[in-house]
Enzyme design. Structure first.
Site, short mmCIF file in Angstrom:
data_model
loop_
_atom_site.label_atom_id
_atom_site.label_comp_id
_atom_site.label_asym_id
_atom_site.label_seq_id
_atom_site.Cartn_x
_atom_site.Cartn_y
_atom_site.Cartn_z
CG LEU A 184 46.88 -43.10 -10.06
CD1 LEU A 184 47.54 -41.76 -9.79
CD2 LEU A 184 45.79 -43.37 -9.02
CE LYS A 199 53.66 -38.01 -15.45
NZ LYS A 199 52.53 -37.29 -16.10
CG ASN A 256 49.43 -39.62 -6.21
OD1 ASN A 256 48.25 -39.43 -5.95
ND2 ASN A 256 49.91 -39.47 -7.44
CB ILE A 314 55.88 -46.82 -9.05
CG1 ILE A 314 55.42 -47.87 -10.10
CG2 ILE A 314 56.90 -47.45 -8.12
CD1 ILE A 314 56.51 -48.30 -11.08
CE1 TYR A 318 59.74 -45.65 -18.75
CE2 TYR A 318 60.09 -45.02 -16.48
CZ TYR A 318 59.53 -45.87 -17.40
OH TYR A 318 58.75 -46.91 -16.98
N1 NAP Z 1 57.60 -51.28 -16.73
C1 NAP Z 1 56.81 -50.73 -17.62
O1 NAP Z 1 56.68 -51.20 -18.76
C2 NAP Z 1 56.02 -49.51 -17.23
C3 NAP Z 1 54.96 -49.08 -18.04
C4 NAP Z 1 54.23 -47.98 -17.63
C5 NAP Z 1 54.57 -47.31 -16.45
N2 NAP Z 1 55.63 -47.73 -15.70
C6 NAP Z 1 56.03 -47.03 -14.45
O2 NAP Z 1 54.89 -46.85 -13.64
C7 NAP Z 1 54.71 -45.46 -13.38
C8 NAP Z 1 53.23 -45.14 -13.20
O3 NAP Z 1 52.47 -45.48 -14.34
P1 NAP Z 1 51.94 -44.39 -15.41
O4 NAP Z 1 52.85 -43.24 -15.46
O5 NAP Z 1 51.71 -45.15 -16.66
O6 NAP Z 1 50.52 -43.98 -14.89
P2 NAP Z 1 49.80 -43.60 -13.51
O7 NAP Z 1 50.80 -43.34 -12.45
O8 NAP Z 1 48.78 -44.63 -13.28
O9 NAP Z 1 49.03 -42.28 -13.91
C9 NAP Z 1 49.65 -41.05 -14.19
C10 NAP Z 1 48.55 -40.07 -14.53
O10 NAP Z 1 47.69 -39.92 -13.40
C11 NAP Z 1 47.60 -38.55 -13.07
N3 NAP Z 1 47.53 -38.44 -11.60
C12 NAP Z 1 48.54 -38.63 -10.73
N4 NAP Z 1 48.12 -38.46 -9.47
C13 NAP Z 1 46.80 -38.18 -9.53
C14 NAP Z 1 45.84 -37.91 -8.55
N5 NAP Z 1 46.13 -37.92 -7.24
N6 NAP Z 1 44.56 -37.67 -8.97
C15 NAP Z 1 44.24 -37.67 -10.28
N7 NAP Z 1 45.14 -37.92 -11.26
C16 NAP Z 1 46.41 -38.18 -10.88
C17 NAP Z 1 48.84 -37.90 -13.60
O11 NAP Z 1 48.58 -36.52 -13.83
P3 NAP Z 1 49.66 -35.35 -13.67
O12 NAP Z 1 50.94 -35.80 -14.30
O13 NAP Z 1 49.00 -34.21 -14.37
O14 NAP Z 1 49.88 -35.04 -12.20
C18 NAP Z 1 49.06 -38.69 -14.88
O15 NAP Z 1 48.26 -38.20 -15.91
C19 NAP Z 1 55.37 -44.80 -14.59
O16 NAP Z 1 55.63 -43.44 -14.40
C20 NAP Z 1 56.61 -45.64 -14.71
O17 NAP Z 1 57.56 -45.27 -13.74
C21 NAP Z 1 56.34 -48.85 -16.07
#
Ligand code: NAP
Length: 264
Positions: A196, A235, A245, A233, A53
């Protein structure tokens, strides 16, 4: 929710993992610093990052500036399997960037080519034995790959051989009861990512349940994860999202609502 209300999962060896963490993928530079600072102010005590990251340094600075005790935080980072040949150097770089002597959980970010699976895992266990991480786990592993690791424990090493956690994509659309059961049988905690992004937040069922409690569909989806025992978790970069969140205990879902979301 306050930090003390966050439910935890027992990873063994005295390690308690808060079930709500702050995801940081795609948060870089000053944004990573500011979002993590805000998350810690709001009450998050679990941060999820990764070498890949490129934000460990900003997160380390945010943690240092927060004034919180290191012992009150749960920090996860991940090794890109391309670094399988330099495991000690990679953890040393992560610890330096994060400004800490240890992380709470170190994950193999995704499976390496299969012939390296077991040797990489042995290297991970050695890093834990050195005290540089309190627990070790995997991410994006299939149950079969976890079984390959379990089977390789022919030296009879006792507890602590099995990955503590498997971090995998999870959301109502990905709900898989058999997969949850398979992890539970093996004593591997399921940590869901992209909760999300993986969800249609405009879904009518989610909107209806959210309206009933005066919360957002995102909060409903995150609360559902906790109710089915999955660590989550999310983001967020926007302050209001970061706050929302973490506000997952001002309402509760009925068993019927949990079941309706599971069926989405
Ligand atoms: N191990 C792996 O391979 C892997 C892969 C993917 C992710 N991850 C981990 O998992 C975490 C979460 O997954 P992700 O980042 O892919 O996606 P996510 O958390 O499902 O979604 C993030 C998106 O949702 C939006 N959002 C956040 N809170 C919201 C709310 N209350 N209402 C509406 N929209 C909202 C954010 O917008 P804003 O930013 O504009 O607030 C962003 O665009 C990652 O950050 C990472 O730490 C791990």
């Amino acid at each position: 929710m306050t930090a003390t209300e966050i439910p935890v999962v027992d990873l063994g060896g005295g390690v308690a993992m808060p079930m709500v963490g702050f995801g940081t993928w795609q948060l870089e530079g000053q944004m990573a610093y500011e979002a993590t600072r805000h998350a810690l102010q709001v009450g998050y005590r679990h941060i999820d990052t990764a070498t890949m990251y490129r934000n460990e340094e900003q997160i380390g600075r945010a943690i240092a500036d927060s004034g919180l005790d290191r012992a009150d935080l749960f920090v996860t980072t991940k090794l890109p399997p391309g670094n399988a040949g330099r495991v000690p150097a990679t953890i040393a770089e992560s610890l330096k960037a994060l400004r800490t002597d240890y992380v709470d959980l170190w994950l193999v970010h995704w499976p390496p080519r299969s012939r390296n699976l077991v040797s990489l895992w042995q290297d991970f266990l050695a890093v834990r034995d050195e005290g540089l991480t309190r627990s070790v786990g995997v991410s994006n592993y299939s149950v079969r790959q976890i079984d390959d690791l379990i089977k390789a424990n022919d030296g009879g090493r006792g507890g602590g051989w099995v990955p503590a956690v498997n971090q995998i994509p999870w959301s109502p659309a990905r709900y898989d009861e058999a997969l949850l059961a398979a992890h539970a049988e093996r004593g591997v905690a399921v940590e869901g990512y992209s909760p999300l992004k993986g969800t249609r937040l405009r879904d009518r069922t989610l909107a209806e349940i959210a309206a009933k409690y005066g919360v957002t569909p995102a909060q409903v989806v995150l609360r559902w994860h906790l109710d089915i025992g999955v660590i989550v978790i999310p983001k967020a970069s926007r302050p209001e999202h970061i706050e929302q969140n973490f506000d997952l205990f001002s309402f509760s879902l009925t068993p019927e609502e949990v079941a309706r979301i599971t069926r989405l």
